[in-house]
Scaffold this motif. Sequence first.
Motif, PDB file in Angstrom:
ATOM      1  N   GLU A  19      17.187  50.331  55.318  1.00  0.00           N
ATOM      2  CA  GLU A  19      16.892  51.311  55.912  1.00  0.00           C
ATOM      3  C   GLU A  19      15.630  51.441  56.762  1.00  0.00           C
ATOM      4  O   GLU A  19      15.143  52.606  57.306  1.00  0.00           O
ATOM      5  N   ILE A  20      14.808  50.084  56.658  1.00  0.00           N
ATOM      6  CA  ILE A  20      13.739  50.032  57.425  1.00  0.00           C
ATOM      7  C   ILE A  20      14.244  50.321  59.075  1.00  0.00           C
ATOM      8  O   ILE A  20      14.140  50.408  60.000  1.00  0.00           O
ATOM      9  N   GLU A  21      15.441  49.289  59.081  1.00  0.00           N
ATOM     10  CA  GLU A  21      16.343  49.813  60.368  1.00  0.00           C
ATOM     11  C   GLU A  21      16.200  50.660  61.363  1.00  0.00           C
ATOM     12  O   GLU A  21      16.032  51.565  62.501  1.00  0.00           O
ATOM     13  N   ALA A  22      16.933  51.800  59.985  1.00  0.00           N
ATOM     14  CA  ALA A  22      17.566  52.914  60.416  1.00  0.00           C
ATOM     15  C   ALA A  22      15.932  53.812  60.686  1.00  0.00           C
ATOM     16  O   ALA A  22      16.390  54.490  61.602  1.00  0.00           O
ATOM     17  N   ARG A  23      14.983  53.544  60.297  1.00  0.00           N
ATOM     18  CA  ARG A  23      13.649  54.092  60.273  1.00  0.00           C
ATOM     19  C   ARG A  23      13.563  54.247  62.417  1.00  0.00           C
ATOM     20  O   ARG A  23      12.885  54.849  62.527  1.00  0.00           O
ATOM     21  N   ALA A  24      13.246  52.747  62.060  1.00  0.00           N
ATOM     22  CA  ALA A  24      12.970  51.642  63.559  1.00  0.00           C
ATOM     23  C   ALA A  24      13.695  52.344  64.693  1.00  0.00           C
ATOM     24  O   ALA A  24      13.463  53.290  65.919  1.00  0.00           O
ATOM     25  N   LEU A  25      15.379  53.222  64.683  1.00  0.00           N
ATOM     26  CA  LEU A  25      15.941  53.402  65.006  1.00  0.00           C
ATOM     27  C   LEU A  25      15.584  54.635  65.386  1.00  0.00           C
ATOM     28  O   LEU A  25      16.230  55.837  66.976  1.00  0.00           O
ATOM     29  N   LYS A  26      15.331  55.178  64.907  1.00  0.00           N
ATOM     30  CA  LYS A  26      14.462  57.029  65.118  1.00  0.00           C
ATOM     31  C   LYS A  26      12.996  57.037  65.699  1.00  0.00           C
ATOM     32  O   LYS A  26      12.737  58.220  66.098  1.00  0.00           O
ATOM     33  N   ASN A  27      12.077  55.994  65.928  1.00  0.00           N
ATOM     34  CA  ASN A  27      10.933  55.705  66.204  1.00  0.00           C
ATOM     35  C   ASN A  27      10.713  55.803  67.947  1.00  0.00           C
ATOM     36  O   ASN A  27      11.595  55.238  67.903  1.00  0.00           O
ATOM     37  N   GLU A  59       4.801  42.347  78.061  1.00  0.00           N
ATOM     38  CA  GLU A  59       4.415  43.932  78.216  1.00  0.00           C
ATOM     39  C   GLU A  59       4.848  44.504  76.603  1.00  0.00           C
ATOM     40  O   GLU A  59       4.182  44.914  75.266  1.00  0.00           O
ATOM     41  N   MET A  60       6.431  44.594  76.544  1.00  0.00           N
ATOM     42  CA  MET A  60       7.041  45.770  76.029  1.00  0.00           C
ATOM     43  C   MET A  60       6.710  44.763  75.055  1.00  0.00           C
ATOM     44  O   MET A  60       6.767  45.893  73.873  1.00  0.00           O
ATOM     45  N   GLN A  61       7.210  43.487  75.275  1.00  0.00           N
ATOM     46  CA  GLN A  61       7.977  43.084  73.817  1.00  0.00           C
ATOM     47  C   GLN A  61       5.531  42.997  72.988  1.00  0.00           C
ATOM     48  O   GLN A  61       5.978  42.755  71.740  1.00  0.00           O
ATOM     49  N   GLN A  62       5.145  43.177  73.643  1.00  0.00           N
ATOM     50  CA  GLN A  62       3.194  43.467  73.063  1.00  0.00           C
ATOM     51  C   GLN A  62       3.376  44.119  72.362  1.00  0.00           C
ATOM     52  O   GLN A  62       3.289  44.816  71.324  1.00  0.00           O
ATOM     53  N   GLU A 113      15.490  47.501  80.240  1.00  0.00           N
ATOM     54  CA  GLU A 113      16.004  47.495  81.337  1.00  0.00           C
ATOM     55  C   GLU A 113      15.626  46.356  82.687  1.00  0.00           C
ATOM     56  O   GLU A 113      16.020  45.994  83.373  1.00  0.00           O
ATOM     57  N   ALA A 114      14.099  45.627  82.154  1.00  0.00           N
ATOM     58  CA  ALA A 114      13.707  44.662  83.063  1.00  0.00           C
ATOM     59  C   ALA A 114      14.347  43.523  82.698  1.00  0.00           C
ATOM     60  O   ALA A 114      14.811  43.217  84.190  1.00  0.00           O
ATOM     61  N   LYS A 115      15.143  42.973  81.809  1.00  0.00           N
ATOM     62  CA  LYS A 115      15.774  41.895  81.340  1.00  0.00           C
ATOM     63  C   LYS A 115      16.819  42.076  82.227  1.00  0.00           C
ATOM     64  O   LYS A 115      17.628  41.531  82.033  1.00  0.00           O
ATOM     65  N   GLY A 116      17.755  43.346  81.956  1.00  0.00           N
ATOM     66  CA  GLY A 116      18.895  43.787  83.136  1.00  0.00           C
ATOM     67  C   GLY A 116      18.324  43.096  85.073  1.00  0.00           C
ATOM     68  O   GLY A 116      19.451  42.054  84.968  1.00  0.00           O
ATOM     69  N   GLU A 117      17.521  43.815  84.749  1.00  0.00           N
ATOM     70  CA  GLU A 117      16.939  43.691  86.612  1.00  0.00           C
ATOM     71  C   GLU A 117      16.777  41.729  86.811  1.00  0.00           C
ATOM     72  O   GLU A 117      17.943  41.283  87.596  1.00  0.00           O
ATOM     73  N   ASP A 176       9.094  55.774  69.965  1.00  0.00           N
ATOM     74  CA  ASP A 176       8.072  55.145  70.713  1.00  0.00           C
ATOM     75  C   ASP A 176       8.799  53.915  70.842  1.00  0.00           C
ATOM     76  O   ASP A 176       8.986  52.955  71.905  1.00  0.00           O
ATOM     77  N   ALA A 177       9.437  52.811  70.267  1.00  0.00           N
ATOM     78  CA  ALA A 177       9.556  51.820  70.087  1.00  0.00           C
ATOM     79  C   ALA A 177      11.323  52.281  70.788  1.00  0.00           C
ATOM     80  O   ALA A 177      11.409  50.988  71.256  1.00  0.00           O
ATOM     81  N   ALA A 178      11.944  52.811  70.410  1.00  0.00           N
ATOM     82  CA  ALA A 178      14.044  53.524  71.127  1.00  0.00           C
ATOM     83  C   ALA A 178      12.891  53.090  72.709  1.00  0.00           C
ATOM     84  O   ALA A 178      13.671  52.698  73.922  1.00  0.00           O
ATOM     85  N   LEU A 179      12.017  54.106  73.179  1.00  0.00           N
ATOM     86  CA  LEU A 179      11.373  54.090  74.834  1.00  0.00           C
ATOM     87  C   LEU A 179      11.207  52.492  75.065  1.00  0.00           C
ATOM     88  O   LEU A 179      11.458  52.665  76.374  1.00  0.00           O
TER      89      LEU A 179
END
Length: 140
Positions: A28-36, A76-79, A48-52, A38-41
Amino acid sequence: MNMNVIFEKTRELGEAIKASEEYTHMKEIEARALKNEDAALTMGKYLEAKGELEQILQTEHPDAARMAELSNQMEEMQQRLQMIDDIIQLNQAREGFTNLINQVNSVLRFIVTGEMDTEEAEGGCSGSCASCGGGCNVQH
């Protein structure tokens, strides 16, 4: 006992785990987090940074300055992710589910070998209800 019986019992255990409060809560929490958004962005920027960074590491002469910049961006993104309520709750739910799986593994190990890993015995089910803090509901 043949392997079919073992696989059937394993499937039953898997179904019981999927029906557990820890698993359903985590999903349930995973589904909610996927819709967030801010979290998705934020996760998108992190990936993207990791891939580069991974591409740079594969080059013959990696750009150390760019690597440091990307590493800082990832941190910064992890924080930022750790400050998003849905992500905090997701991490807590995943931890709860991991604890359940660890307890199941500990009980199985105890039933099969009669022994517990010292590390797991300290934080999980010891196999003995006499010293148990509760939560595993194992029938001995």
